[in-house]
Enzyme design. Structure first.
Site, PDB file in Angstrom:
ATOM      1  N   SER A  45      -3.624  17.134  51.864  1.00  0.00           N
ATOM      2  CA  SER A  45      -4.298  17.989  50.893  1.00  0.00           C
ATOM      3  C   SER A  45      -3.840  17.592  49.506  1.00  0.00           C
ATOM      4  O   SER A  45      -2.662  17.242  49.317  1.00  0.00           O
ATOM      5  CB  SER A  45      -3.925  19.457  51.151  1.00  0.00           C
ATOM      6  OG  SER A  45      -4.240  20.249  50.025  1.00  0.00           O
ATOM      7  N   MET A  52     -12.996  16.908  44.998  1.00  0.00           N
ATOM      8  CA  MET A  52     -12.432  17.359  43.718  1.00  0.00           C
ATOM      9  C   MET A  52     -11.398  16.355  43.216  1.00  0.00           C
ATOM     10  O   MET A  52     -10.575  16.680  42.346  1.00  0.00           O
ATOM     11  CB  MET A  52     -11.797  18.750  43.867  1.00  0.00           C
ATOM     12  CG  MET A  52     -12.825  19.803  44.271  1.00  0.00           C
ATOM     13  SD  MET A  52     -12.346  21.470  43.824  1.00  0.00           S
ATOM     14  CE  MET A  52     -10.842  21.664  44.770  1.00  0.00           C
ATOM     15  N   GLY A  53     -11.405  15.149  43.784  1.00  0.00           N
ATOM     16  CA  GLY A  53     -10.503  14.110  43.287  1.00  0.00           C
ATOM     17  C   GLY A  53      -9.085  14.273  43.795  1.00  0.00           C
ATOM     18  O   GLY A  53      -8.832  14.981  44.758  1.00  0.00           O
ATOM     19  N   GLY A  98      -7.301  11.536  53.610  1.00  0.00           N
ATOM     20  CA  GLY A  98      -8.303  12.446  54.188  1.00  0.00           C
ATOM     21  C   GLY A  98      -9.661  12.204  53.562  1.00  0.00           C
ATOM     22  O   GLY A  98     -10.680  12.057  54.257  1.00  0.00           O
ATOM     23  N   HIS A  99      -9.687  12.124  52.229  1.00  0.00           N
ATOM     24  CA  HIS A  99     -10.947  11.838  51.536  1.00  0.00           C
ATOM     25  C   HIS A  99     -11.471  10.457  51.936  1.00  0.00           C
ATOM     26  O   HIS A  99     -12.660  10.277  52.178  1.00  0.00           O
ATOM     27  CB  HIS A  99     -10.736  11.833  50.024  1.00  0.00           C
ATOM     28  CG  HIS A  99     -10.277  13.134  49.436  1.00  0.00           C
ATOM     29  ND1 HIS A  99      -9.032  13.307  48.889  1.00  0.00           N
ATOM     30  CD2 HIS A  99     -10.905  14.332  49.304  1.00  0.00           C
ATOM     31  CE1 HIS A  99      -8.912  14.539  48.428  1.00  0.00           C
ATOM     32  NE2 HIS A  99     -10.013  15.196  48.679  1.00  0.00           N
TER      33      HIS A  99
HETATM   34  P1  AMP Z   1     -11.365  18.525  48.196  1.00  0.00           P
HETATM   35  O1  AMP Z   1     -11.202  17.370  47.253  1.00  0.00           O
HETATM   36  O2  AMP Z   1     -10.099  19.171  48.590  1.00  0.00           O
HETATM   37  O3  AMP Z   1     -12.425  19.480  47.733  1.00  0.00           O
HETATM   38  O4  AMP Z   1     -11.925  17.887  49.526  1.00  0.00           O
HETATM   39  C1  AMP Z   1     -13.082  17.089  49.533  1.00  0.00           C
HETATM   40  C2  AMP Z   1     -13.494  16.834  50.959  1.00  0.00           C
HETATM   41  O5  AMP Z   1     -12.427  16.176  51.650  1.00  0.00           O
HETATM   42  C3  AMP Z   1     -13.785  18.124  51.727  1.00  0.00           C
HETATM   43  O6  AMP Z   1     -14.921  17.899  52.563  1.00  0.00           O
HETATM   44  C4  AMP Z   1     -12.528  18.318  52.523  1.00  0.00           C
HETATM   45  O7  AMP Z   1     -12.749  19.044  53.722  1.00  0.00           O
HETATM   46  C5  AMP Z   1     -12.139  16.891  52.826  1.00  0.00           C
HETATM   47  N1  AMP Z   1     -10.718  16.789  53.155  1.00  0.00           N
HETATM   48  C6  AMP Z   1      -9.672  17.256  52.434  1.00  0.00           C
HETATM   49  N2  AMP Z   1      -8.510  17.034  53.080  1.00  0.00           N
HETATM   50  C7  AMP Z   1      -8.831  16.438  54.244  1.00  0.00           C
HETATM   51  C8  AMP Z   1      -8.073  15.964  55.367  1.00  0.00           C
HETATM   52  N3  AMP Z   1      -6.750  16.070  55.416  1.00  0.00           N
HETATM   53  N4  AMP Z   1      -8.744  15.394  56.393  1.00  0.00           N
HETATM   54  C9  AMP Z   1     -10.094  15.291  56.363  1.00  0.00           C
HETATM   55  N5  AMP Z   1     -10.869  15.710  55.341  1.00  0.00           N
HETATM   56  C10 AMP Z   1     -10.242  16.275  54.297  1.00  0.00           C
END
Ligand code: AMP
Length: 279
Positions: A179, A22-23, A28-29
């Site tokens: 996050s 979701m950008g 992490g991403h």
């Molecule tokens: P999001 O943008 O929050 O929807 O996350 C996109 C992807 O990145 C999802 O598969 C999340 O699980 C992963 N993600 C988000 N935060 C982390 C993190 N701290 N470590 C590893 N993967 C992450």
């Protein structure tokens, strides 16, 4: 996008990995992007703040959006394909009314209890993305453990032909799971938030010391989290089977210790995989 991919993807041709996001990208991403790059010839990243997975009163409108910075980060990593639709209609055309639900992993379990409709939105958008990209692999973070189990399930149940690969949780140096929502935290909230991780770590220590009773593991984690400060309010803290999300009373196999907590107004989630100590 589909036309482009059909041109580059020929039989025996390059393999494709998809990293849905979701950008507001962070390390992490990017760790998922690196896993994708290591496993596939082509890597596509999608950036889409999916309205269907936000409930009324949630943070859809204020969710951080930073497309310029995201594109810079992805280009530095060497990502060749970014799909960042400017309008929802690029994913959900007019009249879209199909949804994908995977009830047993969601209903009354962890986040599903507190975010009605959320996982249906996740399952639907992931299915649309998978049908659109037809990737060989899709990389998801362990950070969103219930989402990971759900995506694995739908990929298998709907025979989508995509292998779901998990990347470990990337943390700040004080343990707070990275996050996009950490940007919402005030200085004091940010100071207290790592107690969530310390609670999970405490349960990990208890498990390593031979503790298998779920009640004791949960109590150990809870006491550390609650001691972290007055701005933290636990929403749930549970030990479940990592695949089925069913409650575990005993750590007799690998278990997922999952937590959601509000830190001030911001809702954060985190988790740890616990394994029973060898006897
Ligand atoms: P999001 O943008 O929050 O929807 O996350 C996109 C992807 O990145 C999802 O598969 C999340 O699980 C992963 N993600 C988000 N935060 C982390 C993190 N701290 N470590 C590893 N993967 C992450």
């Amino acid at each position: 996008m589909r036309g482009h991919l059909e041109r580059v993807r020929v039989e025996g041709g390059p393999s494709l990995a998809l990293v849905p996001t979701m950008g507001a990208l962070h390390e992490g991403h990017l760790s998922l992007v690196r896993i994708a790059l290591g496993r596939s010839d082509l890597v596509a990243v999608s950036i889409f703040v999916n309205p269907m997975q936000f409930g009324p009163g949630e943070d859809f409108a204020k969710y951080p959006r930073d497309i310029e910075s995201d594109l810079d980060l992805l280009s530095d990593e060497g990502v060749g394909i970014v799909f960042a639709p400017e309008s929802d209609a690029e994913l959900y055309h007019e009249g879209f009314c199909t949804s994908v639900a995977c009830r047993s992993l969601v209903e009354d379990r962890l986040c599903g209890r507190f975010r009605p409709g959320h996982f249906e939105g996740v399952a639907t958008v992931c299915t649309v993305l998978f049908m659109m990209f037809r990737p060989d692999i899709a990389v998801f973070g362990q950070k969103d453990a219930q989402q990971l189990a759900l995506v694995r399930r739908i990929a298998k149940d709907l025979r989508l032909g995509v292998e779901v690969v998990a990347g470990p949780i990337v943390r700040e140096t004080d343990g707070l799971a990275m996050s996009s929502r950490n940007r919402y935290l005030s200085a004091e909230e940010r100071r207290q938030a790592p107690a969530i991780y310390r609670g999970l770590a405490r349960a990990g220590e208890l498990a390593a010391g031979g503790e298998t009773r779920s009640r004791v593991l949960l109590e150990g984690a809870r006491s550390v989290i609650e001691a972290g400060g007055d701005l933290i309010r636990l929403q749930y803290l549970e030990l479940v089977d990592p695949m089925t999300m069913e409650t575990m009373r005993e750590l007799d196999r690998e278990g997922l210790l999952a937590v959601a907590a509000h830190v001030g107004p911001t809702r954060l989630i985190d988790n740890a995989l616990l394994t029973p100590a060898p006897r």
